[in-house]
Design an enzyme around this catalytic site. Structure first.
Site, PDB file in Angstrom:
ATOM      1  N   ASP A   1       0.816  -1.209   0.000  1.00 15.29           N
ATOM      2  CA  ASP A   1       0.000   0.000   0.000  1.00 15.29           C
ATOM      3  C   ASP A   1       0.856   1.267   0.000  1.00 15.29           C
ATOM      4  O   ASP A   1       1.873   1.334   0.694  1.00 15.29           O
ATOM      5  CB  ASP A   1      -0.842  -0.051   1.290  1.00 15.29           C
ATOM      6  CG  ASP A   1      -1.771   1.112   1.464  1.00 15.29           C
ATOM      7  OD1 ASP A   1      -2.792   1.137   0.772  1.00 15.29           O
ATOM      8  OD2 ASP A   1      -1.495   1.987   2.307  1.00 15.29           O
TER       9      ASP A   1
ATOM     10  N   GLU B   1       1.417  -0.439  -5.005  1.00  8.88           N
ATOM     11  CA  GLU B   1       0.485   0.651  -5.296  1.00  8.88           C
ATOM     12  C   GLU B   1       1.228   1.980  -5.386  1.00  8.88           C
ATOM     13  O   GLU B   1       1.745   2.478  -4.397  1.00  8.88           O
ATOM     14  CB  GLU B   1      -0.598   0.771  -4.223  1.00  8.88           C
ATOM     15  CG  GLU B   1      -1.664   1.776  -4.647  1.00  8.88           C
ATOM     16  CD  GLU B   1      -2.353   2.521  -3.508  1.00  8.88           C
ATOM     17  OE1 GLU B   1      -3.472   2.990  -3.728  1.00  8.88           O
ATOM     18  OE2 GLU B   1      -1.776   2.656  -2.414  1.00  8.88           O
TER      19      GLU B   1
END
Ligand code: GLC
Ligand code: MG
Length: 598
Positions: free
Chosen positions: A242, A315
């Site tokens: 993330d 990401e």
């Protein structure tokens, strides 16, 4: 333009070669050769990833919140879809300020979602079904309720520098204390929060309750590697990592001060992250190196314990020059797949057309380093749903596109049935990004619309829960857009999706073939995959509002004669199995076709 041997060479600039290409009738499409036809690929290189947002996938206990047992009960559905691996958005202990992206214990499961035993049961069942499970790894921050943060607030030994603390500045005029810099968080407003107890500010690039971990502290780096090893030992097949851009900030100067960012002019709203540049707080080279270190953790694990490769998906919404470095370099392996969001971001800026599709694909393939694997993403829990963004008419075409293009692709739950955004009022808004705004502008920020419960049936609460409520309201179209209805229908988004996955799994051409693609006109996009001794596969999509008759020889002179229809979009009135002339193919508005030379 031509890309050969996976090296990005823009050959249109080379006049001679352009002539040569013209002479051999290649036209002006973009061409990518595979690195070797007979090669065997590792599982992730051609995988179909499927993102589960656990809170909204399936509730097993009637509390209106999705959970692990719910997911386990639907693994057969994933198997039936044909997907290779499921990525679960965070399932760890969390006060749920950012719905799991604020983790209070990286080594435990959120009680609302189940227990570690439930997780083990999920992994066991997935293994039986030959499905891989990937977890979300949230390295940038923890929850402010994490023990690490509590200890850091108290300056407990070993935890003093676990987070990014700063005294702030004293304003010379007012004599008052102020944050160290003007830096803004993603979720609107300042990125610094004063802590009374410690008498210092801490940095939070996301919500106040998500303090940034300090990656300049080797103890933090080691702790987060422990997190990776812990879940690898539980049998997961890798991680979606993330929020990489904000992992590191610039180093402070000799006096311990950080620089301010400058005003961009992109927006008048001083709370919006785009109001300021992010030069000092995003896309630092150290973040790339950290991913290389995590890759080593994964590869070491495989060397010690054996088994299949586990993967890193990254990401980042950064520019290509930064994103591509995550793949690794000549000497170092990096992430297996930094997410390719171009089919989201280019269209958000320029709208959907054959031209913009070509542009989005070029932007990845022409920047990707040699020998790496491309990937294609249509949506996730942070972006408006694909069917709402592209239009429901184009969801089949876009699903076709990502499954015909080379490499891996990622489906966000619901894209396979054409789910659209829910309408969530200000009163029902729960996403911190939305809540940090106001009733007039929250729709620009909130991510609730794309997170509504998954639509299993047309019945009570869409079959998501047996309970009376759902944590977010259902989207309005669940009575017609749902798994049960679409499985029963003769032709549906879901059936098209399943045919595409099956084709991709069985077709050597789609796995190993070379690729050529072209916006034949403003409206018509064409892509061809071909491999020696295997049938050629051609995808044709009409993004326009008029029926067009095309001659595929203009795209590729070898495409003459008849092509057989394998898969068609919902908008198509043609029949599978029928043959069509490549030189006079008529394509209706929103029609998308997958054809083969047999
Ligand atoms: C990522 C997640 C998003 C989350 C943020 C902070 O962008 O996808 O949902 O809010 O990171 O962890
Ligand atoms: Mg539940």
């Amino acid at each position: 333009m031509s890309v050969t041997g996976n090296q990005t060479v823009i050959r249109l600039r080379l006049g001679l070669l352009t002539l040569l290409l013209f002479a051999i009738g290649q036209g002006q499409g973009c061409q990518v050769q595979s690195s070797g036809a007979a090669e065997t690929k590792d599982w992730w290189e051609t995988a179909q990833f499927y993102q589960i947002y656990p809170r909204s996938f399936k509730d097993s206990d009637g509390d209106g919140i999705g959970d692990l047992n719910g997911i386990t009960s639907k693994l057969e559905y994933l198997k039936d879809l044909g997907v290779t691996a499921a990525w679960l958005s965070p399932i760890f202990a969390s006060p749920m300020v950012d719905f799991g992206y604020d983790i209070s214990d990286f080594f435990d499961i959120q009680p609302e979602y189940g227990t570690l035993d439930d997780f083990r049961a999920l992994i066991k069942k997935a293994k039986e079904l030959d499905l891989k499970i990937i977890l979300d790894f949230v390295p940038n921050h923890s929850s402010d309720e994490n023990e690490w943060f509590k200890k850091s607030v108290k300056r407990e030994k070993g935890y003093e520098d676990y987070y990014v603390w700063h005294d702030g500045k004293v304003n010379a005029e007012t004599g008052k204390r102020e944050p160290p810099t003007n830096w803004l968080q993603y979720f609107r407003g300042t990125a610094w929060e004063w802590n009374e107890e410690r008498q210092q500010y801490y940095l939070h690039q996301f919500a106040v309750q998500q303090p940034d971990l300090n990656y300049r502290n080797p103890l933090v780096v080691e702790q987060m590697k422990r997190v990776l090893r812990y879940w690898l030992n539980e049998g997961v097949a890798g991680f979606r990592c993330d929020a990489l851009p904000p992992l590191f900030e610039v180093l402070p100067d000799a006096d311990g001060q950080y620089p301010d960012e400058t005003v961009t002019g992109a927006t008048d709203d001083p709370d919006d992250r785009d109001y300021l540049t992010t030069t000092y707080i995003e896309d630092r080279p150290e973040s790339i190196d950290m991913v290389y270190q995590w890759r080593t953790v994964l590869d070491d694990h495989k060397r010690i314990y054996g088994g299949d490769s586990s993967v890193l998906l990254i990401e980042t919404y950064s520019a290509a020059w930064f994103t591509m470095q995550f793949y690794g370099n000549r000497t170092t392996e990096g992430a297996h797949l930094p997410f390719n969001f171009n089919l989201i971001t280019v269209m958000d800026q320029k709208g959907l057309s054959a031209q913009t599709v070509q542009e989005a694909i070029d932007l990845w393939l022409k920047n990707m380093p040699a020998g790496r694997t491309p990937n294609w993403v249509l949506g996730n829990h942070d972006k408006r749903r694909a069917a709402s963004r592209y239009g429901v008419d184009h969801i089949d075409g876009m699903n076709m596109l990502v499954m015909i293009l080379p490499g891996a692709s990622v489906t966000y739950q619901g894209e396979e049935i054409g789910m659209t955004d829910g309408e969530i009022s200000w009163e029902d808004t729960v996403d911190p990004w939305g809540c940090n705004s106001n009733p007039d502008i929250y729709e620009m920020y909130t991510r609730d619309p794309e997170r509504t419960p998954f639509q299993w049936t047309g019945g009570s609460n869409a079959g998501f829960t047996d309970g009376p409520t759902t944590w977010l309201p259902l989207a309005g179209d669940y009575e017609t857009v749902n798994v049960e209805t679409e499985l029963a229908a003769e032709h549906s988004h879901l059936k098209i999706y399943k045919m595409l996955v099956a084709l991709r799994k069985s077709s050597k051409t789609l796995q190993n073939g070379s690729t050529k693609y072209l916006a034949l006109t403003e409206d018509i996009f064409v892509v061809r995959r071909s491999l020696a001794n295997s049938p050629t596969i051609v995808g044709v999509i009409n993004f326009g509002s008029e029926t067009k008759t095309i001659d595929l020889r203009e795209f590729d002179k070898n495409l003459s004669g008849n092509l057989q229809l394998l898969v068609r979009s919902l908008a198509s009135t043609k029949s599978e199995g029928t043959t069509f002339s490549a030189q006079m193919l008529s394509v209706d508005p929103a029609e998308a076709l997958v054809l083969t030379t047999q």
